[in-house]
Design an enzyme around this catalytic site. Structure first.
Site, PDB file in Angstrom:
ATOM      1  N   CYS A   1     -42.156 -19.183   5.127  1.00  0.00           N
ATOM      2  CA  CYS A   1     -41.690 -18.018   4.699  1.00  0.00           C
ATOM      3  C   CYS A   1     -43.511 -17.216   4.312  1.00  0.00           C
ATOM      4  O   CYS A   1     -44.008 -17.505   3.525  1.00  0.00           O
ATOM      5  CB  CYS A   1     -41.224 -18.119   3.181  1.00  0.00           C
ATOM      6  SG  CYS A   1     -41.130 -16.540   2.098  1.00  0.00           S
TER       7      CYS A   1
ATOM      8  N   CYS B   1     -44.360 -16.551   0.619  1.00  0.00           N
ATOM      9  CA  CYS B   1     -44.802 -17.620  -0.127  1.00  0.00           C
ATOM     10  C   CYS B   1     -46.201 -17.636  -0.024  1.00  0.00           C
ATOM     11  O   CYS B   1     -47.469 -17.785  -0.680  1.00  0.00           O
ATOM     12  CB  CYS B   1     -43.692 -18.880  -0.037  1.00  0.00           C
ATOM     13  SG  CYS B   1     -41.900 -18.533   0.428  1.00  0.00           S
TER      14      CYS B   1
END
Length: 397
Positions: A19, A22
């Protein structure tokens, strides 16, 4: 999770290694952990790889990344605000602290007033109303602060018709909860937790949808507002202040810099500056039928939305969802092609090749007339006359 104490408070970030959002949050997350520790906060900060700790992610009902939540005394609180240092720290301090904060002096009350644009205060002794106030705080503490005080701590200009009372301080004034007019206390707090006029981003707009109120937006440039944008913004602010008692139960008022979120909602390009009324409860919107040049024009637009004379557009029907899905794919592909033309062309070609193969396989496996005849004859040889007869029967059928 197995060794923590019952009174431990944990702020947890669930992430996935692939991600990109993230990864962008990682340095902010380390800053938050260091700052809370240096301040002596009771909030512990941690992170968990949701792809490795699948059981933990399932227990916390993680559906997207990065997911941020707090675990306090066995209760889970989800954070849905902007992924910024200030936003997350405010959430940690708000939820990690007392559910209802006591303001025991005039100086404490004034300090709280200076820090918060919107402030809910319970005034009075223990009562049934206080029980309802505490219950509302348990659910809505993720959004706003809750305070309590005695009447002598309030500013001298505050006049309460009776005690106990729940008061909201915002926009330089105050409003008292009236059960007969305002209904359920929790619903009233949820509606009143925003200033009457504010700058609205996509996170705030999404949160406003939970109150079932409409949002009047002046769409302006993100930076360096032109003269017309300043006029649009000022017009909305003036209407929100001068006609609050008429429209506050149905509308929020604000302005938004940029149109990316609204473009996705209307599935097209929205000009700047412009006005739009958004209904987040149904993913719908209203556009002015004509140019809005004066305050009277804007009031007519709002009244038309309320009485149904302005056409409702959009919505969350299956047809609109399919249209929105196709629009999002189109926007994503356009963005990829503009940033990486070779990769974008490869991706489009690959998708078209897959679609072509699917159609080819379906066409190739389509039963032919000869196959039908063979099935009808049980695999036996059929004379040309019999075949012609069957063909005539099929055409007549």
């Amino acid at each position: 999770m197995e060794t923590r104490a019952d009174d431990d408070i944990w702020l947890i970030k669930f992430y996935a290694p692939w991600c990109s959002f993230c990864k962008q949050l990682d340095p902010v997350w380390h800053q938050i952990g260091s700052e809370l520790k240096s301040l002596g906060s009771p909030v512990n900060v941690g992170k968990s790889d949701a792809t490795a700790s699948t059981g933990l992610a399932k227990e916390f009902k993680v559906r997207g990344y990065p997911a941020i939540l707090m675990l306090k005394k066995g209760v889970k609180y989800n954070y849905s605000g902007p992924r910024t240092r200030d936003g997350i720290l405010d959430f940690a301090n708000r939820v990690g602290g007392p559910l209802v904060r006591s303001l025991s002096s005039v100086s404490l009350f004034q300090h709280a007033m200076d820090r918060h644009d919107v402030m809910f205060v319970y005034v009075g002794a223990t009562s049934h109303l206080k029980g309802n106030y505490t219950s509302a705080a348990e659910e809505l503490i993720v959004h706003t602060y809750f305070f309590s005080s005695t009447k002598d701590v309030l500013p001298k200009v505050v006049s309460l018709p009776s005690l106990p009372a729940v008061v909201v301080f915002k926009d330089g004034t105050y409003f008292t909860f009236n059960e007969e007019l305002d209904g359920d206390l929790k619903s009233w707090i949820n509606r009143e937790r925003f200033p009457n006029f504010l700058m609205i981003d996509s996170f705030t707009l999404y949160a406003m949808g939970e109150s079932d109120k409409l949002v009047l937006l002046a769409l302006v440039e993100e930076k360096n507002l032109c003269e017309e944008s300043v006029r649009y913004k000022g017009l909305v602010e003036k209407v929100s202040a001068d006609y609050r008692e008429f429209y506050s139960r149905n509308f929020y008022f604000g302005f938004m810099g940029g149109c990316d979120y609204i473009n996705g909602l209307v599935m097209g390009e929205v000009g700047v500056p412009s006005f739009i009324v958004v209904d987040l409860s149904s993913d719908g919107y209203f556009l002015p039928p004509a140019a809005v040049k004066t305050e009277r024009h804007l009031l007519d637009f709002l009244n038309g939305v309320l009485d149904g004379s302005i056409q409702f557009q959009g919505g969350n029907s299956i047809y609109q969802r399919v249209r929105r899905f196709i629009y999002e794919i189109k926007v994503s592909l356009t963005s990829i092609i503009s940033q990486a033309p070779l990769f974008g062309c490869f991706l489009v070609s690959f998708l078209l090749a897959i679609i072509a193969v699917v159609f080819y396989v379906c066409f190739k496996n389509r039963p032919t007339l000869a196959d039908d005849d063979d099935n009808d004859s049980g695999g036996l040889l059929v004379s040309p006359l019999q075949r012609q007869t069957k063909l005539t029967d099929k055409k007549s059928d």
